[in-house]
Design a protein around this motif. Sequence first.
Motif, PDB file in Angstrom:
ATOM      1  N   LEU A  19       0.832  -1.208   0.000  1.00 40.61           N
ATOM      2  CA  LEU A  19       0.000   0.000   0.000  1.00 40.61           C
ATOM      3  C   LEU A  19       0.863   1.253   0.000  1.00 40.61           C
ATOM      4  O   LEU A  19       0.551   2.226  -0.701  1.00 40.61           O
ATOM      5  N   TYR A  20       1.951   1.237   0.738  1.00 44.40           N
ATOM      6  CA  TYR A  20       2.848   2.396   0.769  1.00 44.40           C
ATOM      7  C   TYR A  20       3.511   2.594  -0.598  1.00 44.40           C
ATOM      8  O   TYR A  20       3.584   3.731  -1.097  1.00 44.40           O
ATOM      9  N   GLU A  21       3.985   1.517  -1.212  1.00 43.73           N
ATOM     10  CA  GLU A  21       4.640   1.625  -2.517  1.00 43.73           C
ATOM     11  C   GLU A  21       3.667   2.049  -3.609  1.00 43.73           C
ATOM     12  O   GLU A  21       4.083   2.590  -4.636  1.00 43.73           O
ATOM     13  N   ASP A  22       2.384   1.822  -3.391  1.00 39.55           N
ATOM     14  CA  ASP A  22       1.374   2.211  -4.378  1.00 39.55           C
ATOM     15  C   ASP A  22       0.849   3.619  -4.128  1.00 39.55           C
ATOM     16  O   ASP A  22      -0.113   4.068  -4.770  1.00 39.55           O
ATOM     17  N   GLY A  23       1.471   4.343  -3.212  1.00 35.27           N
ATOM     18  CA  GLY A  23       1.078   5.720  -2.956  1.00 35.27           C
ATOM     19  C   GLY A  23       0.042   5.879  -1.877  1.00 35.27           C
ATOM     20  O   GLY A  23      -0.372   7.003  -1.566  1.00 35.27           O
ATOM     21  N   ARG A  64      14.409  -8.886  -1.889  1.00 34.58           N
ATOM     22  CA  ARG A  64      13.323  -9.600  -2.575  1.00 34.58           C
ATOM     23  C   ARG A  64      11.987  -9.424  -1.851  1.00 34.58           C
ATOM     24  O   ARG A  64      10.926  -9.569  -2.449  1.00 34.58           O
ATOM     25  N   TYR A  65      12.040  -9.136  -0.557  1.00 36.95           N
ATOM     26  CA  TYR A  65      10.803  -8.935   0.188  1.00 36.95           C
ATOM     27  C   TYR A  65      10.096  -7.644  -0.208  1.00 36.95           C
ATOM     28  O   TYR A  65       9.006  -7.348   0.284  1.00 36.95           O
ATOM     29  N   GLU A  66      10.708  -6.861  -1.076  1.00 35.88           N
ATOM     30  CA  GLU A  66      10.051  -5.675  -1.609  1.00 35.88           C
ATOM     31  C   GLU A  66       9.206  -6.025  -2.838  1.00 35.88           C
ATOM     32  O   GLU A  66       8.486  -5.178  -3.354  1.00 35.88           O
ATOM     33  N   LYS A  67       9.302  -7.268  -3.339  1.00 41.16           N
ATOM     34  CA  LYS A  67       8.587  -7.708  -4.526  1.00 41.16           C
ATOM     35  C   LYS A  67       7.338  -8.490  -4.119  1.00 41.16           C
ATOM     36  O   LYS A  67       7.397  -9.429  -3.330  1.00 41.16           O
ATOM     37  N   LEU A  68       6.204  -8.111  -4.687  1.00 42.98           N
ATOM     38  CA  LEU A  68       4.930  -8.716  -4.311  1.00 42.98           C
ATOM     39  C   LEU A  68       4.905 -10.217  -4.586  1.00 42.98           C
ATOM     40  O   LEU A  68       4.423 -10.994  -3.747  1.00 42.98           O
ATOM     41  N   SER A 104      -4.167  -1.940  -3.544  1.00 41.28           N
ATOM     42  CA  SER A 104      -2.877  -1.623  -4.161  1.00 41.28           C
ATOM     43  C   SER A 104      -2.906  -2.089  -5.613  1.00 41.28           C
ATOM     44  O   SER A 104      -2.132  -2.953  -6.026  1.00 41.28           O
ATOM     45  N   PRO A 105      -3.806  -1.501  -6.429  1.00 45.15           N
ATOM     46  CA  PRO A 105      -4.028  -2.001  -7.792  1.00 45.15           C
ATOM     47  C   PRO A 105      -2.805  -1.911  -8.693  1.00 45.15           C
ATOM     48  O   PRO A 105      -2.591  -2.775  -9.537  1.00 45.15           O
ATOM     49  N   ARG A 106      -1.984  -0.874  -8.531  1.00 45.86           N
ATOM     50  CA  ARG A 106      -0.812  -0.740  -9.402  1.00 45.86           C
ATOM     51  C   ARG A 106       0.170  -1.872  -9.163  1.00 45.86           C
ATOM     52  O   ARG A 106       0.668  -2.486 -10.106  1.00 45.86           O
ATOM     53  N   ARG A 107       0.453  -2.160  -7.911  1.00 49.25           N
ATOM     54  CA  ARG A 107       1.378  -3.247  -7.584  1.00 49.25           C
ATOM     55  C   ARG A 107       0.811  -4.598  -8.046  1.00 49.25           C
ATOM     56  O   ARG A 107       1.555  -5.464  -8.520  1.00 49.25           O
ATOM     57  N   TYR A 108      -0.493  -4.770  -7.921  1.00 45.42           N
ATOM     58  CA  TYR A 108      -1.121  -6.012  -8.343  1.00 45.42           C
ATOM     59  C   TYR A 108      -1.042  -6.192  -9.859  1.00 45.42           C
ATOM     60  O   TYR A 108      -0.683  -7.264 -10.354  1.00 45.42           O
ATOM     61  N   LYS A 109      -1.373  -5.134 -10.619  1.00 51.18           N
ATOM     62  CA  LYS A 109      -1.375  -5.218 -12.081  1.00 51.18           C
ATOM     63  C   LYS A 109       0.013  -5.461 -12.651  1.00 51.18           C
ATOM     64  O   LYS A 109       0.164  -6.034 -13.729  1.00 51.18           O
ATOM     65  N   GLU A 110       1.048  -5.036 -11.934  1.00 49.13           N
ATOM     66  CA  GLU A 110       2.417  -5.225 -12.393  1.00 49.13           C
ATOM     67  C   GLU A 110       2.826  -6.699 -12.416  1.00 49.13           C
ATOM     68  O   GLU A 110       3.719  -7.083 -13.173  1.00 49.13           O
ATOM     69  N   SER A 111       2.154  -7.515 -11.601  1.00 45.72           N
ATOM     70  CA  SER A 111       2.668  -8.887 -11.444  1.00 45.72           C
ATOM     71  C   SER A 111       1.585  -9.950 -11.295  1.00 45.72           C
ATOM     72  O   SER A 111       1.894 -11.067 -10.888  1.00 45.72           O
ATOM     73  N   TYR A 112       0.311  -9.627 -11.620  1.00 47.41           N
ATOM     74  CA  TYR A 112      -0.752 -10.577 -11.292  1.00 47.41           C
ATOM     75  C   TYR A 112      -0.634 -11.891 -12.056  1.00 47.41           C
ATOM     76  O   TYR A 112      -0.974 -12.968 -11.531  1.00 47.41           O
ATOM     77  N   ILE A 131      -4.785 -11.906  -1.800  1.00 45.07           N
ATOM     78  CA  ILE A 131      -4.441 -11.281  -3.094  1.00 45.07           C
ATOM     79  C   ILE A 131      -5.536 -10.317  -3.537  1.00 45.07           C
ATOM     80  O   ILE A 131      -5.255  -9.235  -4.082  1.00 45.07           O
ATOM     81  N   LEU A 132      -6.815 -10.684  -3.315  1.00 46.90           N
ATOM     82  CA  LEU A 132      -7.912  -9.788  -3.678  1.00 46.90           C
ATOM     83  C   LEU A 132      -7.843  -8.489  -2.884  1.00 46.90           C
ATOM     84  O   LEU A 132      -8.157  -7.410  -3.411  1.00 46.90           O
ATOM     85  N   PHE A 133      -7.428  -8.571  -1.628  1.00 48.37           N
ATOM     86  CA  PHE A 133      -7.265  -7.372  -0.806  1.00 48.37           C
ATOM     87  C   PHE A 133      -6.173  -6.485  -1.395  1.00 48.37           C
ATOM     88  O   PHE A 133      -6.340  -5.257  -1.516  1.00 48.37           O
ATOM     89  N   ILE A 134      -5.059  -7.100  -1.771  1.00 55.27           N
ATOM     90  CA  ILE A 134      -3.969  -6.347  -2.402  1.00 55.27           C
ATOM     91  C   ILE A 134      -4.448  -5.723  -3.706  1.00 55.27           C
ATOM     92  O   ILE A 134      -4.155  -4.551  -4.006  1.00 55.27           O
ATOM     93  N   ALA A 135      -5.196  -6.496  -4.503  1.00 54.40           N
ATOM     94  CA  ALA A 135      -5.668  -6.003  -5.799  1.00 54.40           C
ATOM     95  C   ALA A 135      -6.588  -4.795  -5.644  1.00 54.40           C
ATOM     96  O   ALA A 135      -6.554  -3.869  -6.463  1.00 54.40           O
ATOM     97  N   ARG A 136      -7.389  -4.783  -4.590  1.00 54.59           N
ATOM     98  CA  ARG A 136      -8.326  -3.675  -4.400  1.00 54.59           C
ATOM     99  C   ARG A 136      -7.643  -2.422  -3.877  1.00 54.59           C
ATOM    100  O   ARG A 136      -7.934  -1.310  -4.346  1.00 54.59           O
TER     101      ARG A 136
END
Length: 371
Positions: free
Chosen positions: A70-74, A136-140, A193-201, A186-191
């Motif tokens: 959430l922080y990385e997604d602004g 690596r823990y910075e990568k979803l 933190s959508p940018r981070r989710y779309k980058e790697s879903y 994952i659905l919580f992250i997608a809702r």
Amino acid sequence: MGVQISPRAPRMDKLKFYFHKYESHLSSATLVFGFIFDFFTLQRVDYLGDNIFVISYLLVAGTSIIVINLYEDGKLQNKFFGAIHEFLPFVLQFAFGGLFSAFVIFYSQSASFVSSGVFILILVTLLVGNEFFKKRYEKLVFQTGVYFIALFSFFIYFLPVLLKKMGAWVFLGSGAISLFLIRIFILFIARYSPRRYKESYQILFATILSLFILINFLYFTNIIPPIPLSLKSADVYHLVTKKSDGNYEAVGEATSWMDKFRFNKKLHLESGDPAYVFGSVFAPTDLNTTIVHDWQYFSETSNKWVSVSKISFPIRGGRGEGYRAFSKKSNVFPGKWRVDIKTERGQVVGRVRFIVERMDSKNITLETKSI
């Protein structure tokens, strides 16, 4: 000349400075002391306190992953999260270290390293490698993949403790629960933190599916230990009897302290004499299952182990030192022998190895002891 920090610098800046300066030492110390703490603290897979520890680590790890993304997604762009976000990968690293430390301890108690060494090695790799995973823990994808392994590893042993049952269907249930929880995660992250989710879903779902298939493969090939069962003790004797008070007495060969380091124990028998294998298997309270003693000898002609006798008996869970039972094999001929103590599915709880030789009464001393 090293980086200096002003005495007038804000307290949080000083904390960050010293954290980054000593981060590698702090990480190593956390790994070592965390494992030692878990080793002396964690006792049984069915103890409430032990499982509260593991569940707490799971909650801390999951919360850390959510906050990082959430922080990385602004999102969460305020003074508090701005101050702590640099520490969150270390918090996540600490939580995963605690989880895999606990799993190594629990699973190794249930493992025969000959049959289950691969899975224990995977857990040890995740535990030791955890020290080097900070970036690596910075990568979803990496965060979620390791978190799924942790969830699955937890429910593999926790669901049998809850249901008081073991078997393939219980294992499949633990997998289904783990998939359901990681899907919600994952659905919580997608809702939020959508940018981070779309980058790697796409790779995210492929990773979870691959890990799910891998863990199922390890289970159905009997590489995953038969947790929550564990072998407390086992040995081979000339005679085992159950006394009227419910305890057991065994007649065995006197041994020295050096004999404990021998891979194969020697058993000296006269022609036609039987051999006895005694084992004590722990199972959680109210979990009743069946254990098999599989007697095998090594065939020199075919160069493989041959099963000659399988003796099954039910065990009752709850006794801290394990449920005690023994099996007997008559007419044991000279050669290499082993008895696999395993579940009905073939998961090896433990193994007793010994070499049968003909007895020379002049050189053999027998002793009787309670077991």
